[in-house]
Design a protein around this motif. Structure first.
Motif: not given
Length: 284
Positions: A68-74, A204-211
Motif C-alpha cells: 500500500d505504501l509503495l502504491r500511495d506513498r512511493h 525519503i520523507p517519514s511515512g513514505h518509501v522508495a525502492t
C-alpha cells in the motif's frame, strides 16, 4: 509526571503484543489485560506516542501495508530533492545535522577515536547508542538481535577505537533522536558508496518509501541494486537514517539489519503519525 522511559516501556510491550497477533483484530480490552493496565490508560499513552489509537494502528501492521505504501506513498528521490529535502549540510526533519568522517579517519578503523556508548529504552525495544565527540555514530535496535549481537555489530565497525560506557554524555543526542525533538548530530563512517546511499535514504520523507532501484538510480548506479542493498543494510544509525523505508519493487519488505519485525513496526508507526497529522491539518 510519567517519565519517557515509562512510556517507552508501555509502547514496546503494546507494539510487540499487537505485532504478535498476526494482523488479526485485537480488542483494546485484550491489549490492556495483556499489559496489566486499564483500557483508558493504555489508550492514552499509546495515542500520545503514536498519534492514533491502538485499533487504528493495527491497520498499518497488515501484511499488505508495504505494498500500500509503495502504491500511495512511493517517493522518487529526484522529486524529494526538488522540494529541498537534500544537501550536504541539510537538516533532516529540521533537527538532524550530519557529517561523514574523512577517508583518513575511515581507513584507521577508529584508531585514536573514543566512542561513548550506552543502552536506552525506546518504543521499539532496547537501543544501543554510540557517539564520538561530533555526534552519534551508531544506533542499533536489539529487540530482534539481542544486546550482545547488537554490541558486537556496532563495535566491530571500529575495531581500533576505545569504547567508554557513558550514558550522560550521549543522552541528549540519543533522546532527541528517539523523541524526534531537539537537535541530533551524526558522525558517519563508511565507504564513498555507502555514504551516497545513506544520503539518498535521508531524502525519503517519514511515512513514505522508495525502492532499492530508486536509490541506485538517484546516486548514478542504476545497475548496482545489489550493492545498494548491501549499503542500505550497513547503515549504522537506525531510525534517523531511514533504511527501513527502502522496499523491493514488488512491495515486499526486503531485509532489515535489525530484524523485520522492527522494520514493520517502524513503517506502521510512521504511517500512523502521518495519518494523524493529516487528520488534524487545517483546511487550505
Amino acid at each position: 509526571m510519567e517519565q519517557p522511559s515509562y512510556h517507552y516501556a508501555v509502547m514496546a510491550r503494546a507494539i510487540a503484543i499487537i505485532d504478535a497477533h498476526g494482523g488479526q483484530p485485537l480488542p483494546l480490552s485484550d491489549l490492556a489485560h495483556a499489559i496489566g493496565m486499564s483500557e483508558a490508560h493504555v489508550q492514552r499513552v499509546f495515542t500520545t506516542w503514536v498519534g492514533v489509537s491502538p485499533k487504528r494502528y493495527q491497520q498499518f501492521l497488515t501484511l499488505t501495508h508495504a505494498r500500500d505504501l509503495l502504491r500511495d506513498r512511493h517517493t522518487t528521490l529526484d522529486a524529494a530533492q526538488a522540494v529541498g529535502l537534500s544537501g550536504s549540510s541539510r537538516l533532516h526533519d529540521l533537527f538532524l545535522r550530519w557529517e561523514a568522517m574523512t577517508p583518513g579517519d575511515y581507513a584507521k578503523h577508529g584508531a585514536g577515536l573514543t566512542i561513548r556508548a550506552s543502552w536506552f529504552p525506546s518504543a521499539f525495544g532496547d537501543v544501543l547508542a554510540m557517539a564520538t565527540d561530533r555526534g552519534l555514530c551508531g544506533l542499533a535496535f536489539a529487540a530482534d538481535t539481542g544486546r550482545d549481537a547488537a554490541w558486537a555489530d556496532l563495535a566491530g565497525r571500529w575495531p581500533q577505537a576505545s569504547f567508554v560506557m557513558d550514558a550522560d554524555a550521549i543522552a541528549p543526542w540519543t533522546q532527541a533522536a528517539l523523541a524526534g525533538i531537539g537537535e541530533t548530530r551524526l558522525h558517519m563512517m563508511g565507504t564513498p558508496l555507502q555514504i551516497k546511499v545513506w544520503e539518498a535514504l535521508l531524502r525519503i520523507p517519514s511515512g513514505h518509501v522508495a525502492t532499492y532501484s530508486d536509490i541506485a538510480t538517484s546516486i548514478g548506479h542504476d545497475r548496482a541494486v545489489r550493492a545498494v542493498g548491501t549499503a542500505v543494510g550497513r547503515n549504522p544509525v537506525s531510525l534517523l537514517i531511514p533504511c527501513h523505508r527502502a522496499l523491493r519493487k514488488s512491495g515486499a519488505l526486503g531485509g532489515y539489519h535489525w530484524g523485520l519485525p522492527v522494520k514493520r513496526t517502524l513503517l506502521a508507526w510512521e504511517s500512523a503519525r502521518v495519518a494523524a497529522d493529516s487528520a488534524i491539518a487545517p483546511m487550505p
